[in-house]
Design a protein around this motif. Structure first.
Motif: not given
Length: 105
Positions: A12-41
């Motif tokens: 009955d005690v929840p155990q950590p799974s190592g994964e962060v639960p993230v609702p699908s709507g919370d993942v940002p969608v980037l424009d192409a330039l922001d994606a390139q900047v994030l890749e560079g960073v």
């Protein structure tokens, strides 16, 4: 239980799974330039290197990084990359890092 045995976690005690639960709507969608900047960073490029490669000013890169820091609620660049990775935005096992197409509009 003997003296060398560790107690077993109860069901009955929840155990950590190592994964962060993230609702699908919370993942940002980037424009192409922001994606390139994030890749560079994520690849370790400096502001000056990114600006030269993407034909932007240093201030333009800093502006875009600052916007992403706020969107991802990250205090700095390493945390931004870690947050994007935790959200599953990067292709696994690929160097240099690439943002998956489903996260780019």
């Amino acid at each position: 239980m003997s003296s060398g045995e560790l107690p077993r976690p109860s069901d009955d005690v929840p155990q950590p799974s190592g994964e962060v639960p993230v609702p699908s709507g919370d993942v940002p969608v980037l424009d192409a330039l922001d994606a390139q900047v994030l890749e560079g960073v994520a690849g370790g490029e400096s502001t000056v290197q990114l600006a030269a490669r993407l034909y932007l000013s240093r201030q333009g890169i800093e502006y875009r990084v600052g916007q992403m820091l706020r969107r991802f609620d990250a205090p700095n660049r390493p945390a931004l990359v870690a947050r994007a990775h935790a959200l599953g935005m990067f292709a696994a096992g690929q160097w240099p890092p690439r943002v998956l197409p489903k996260h780019v509009r």
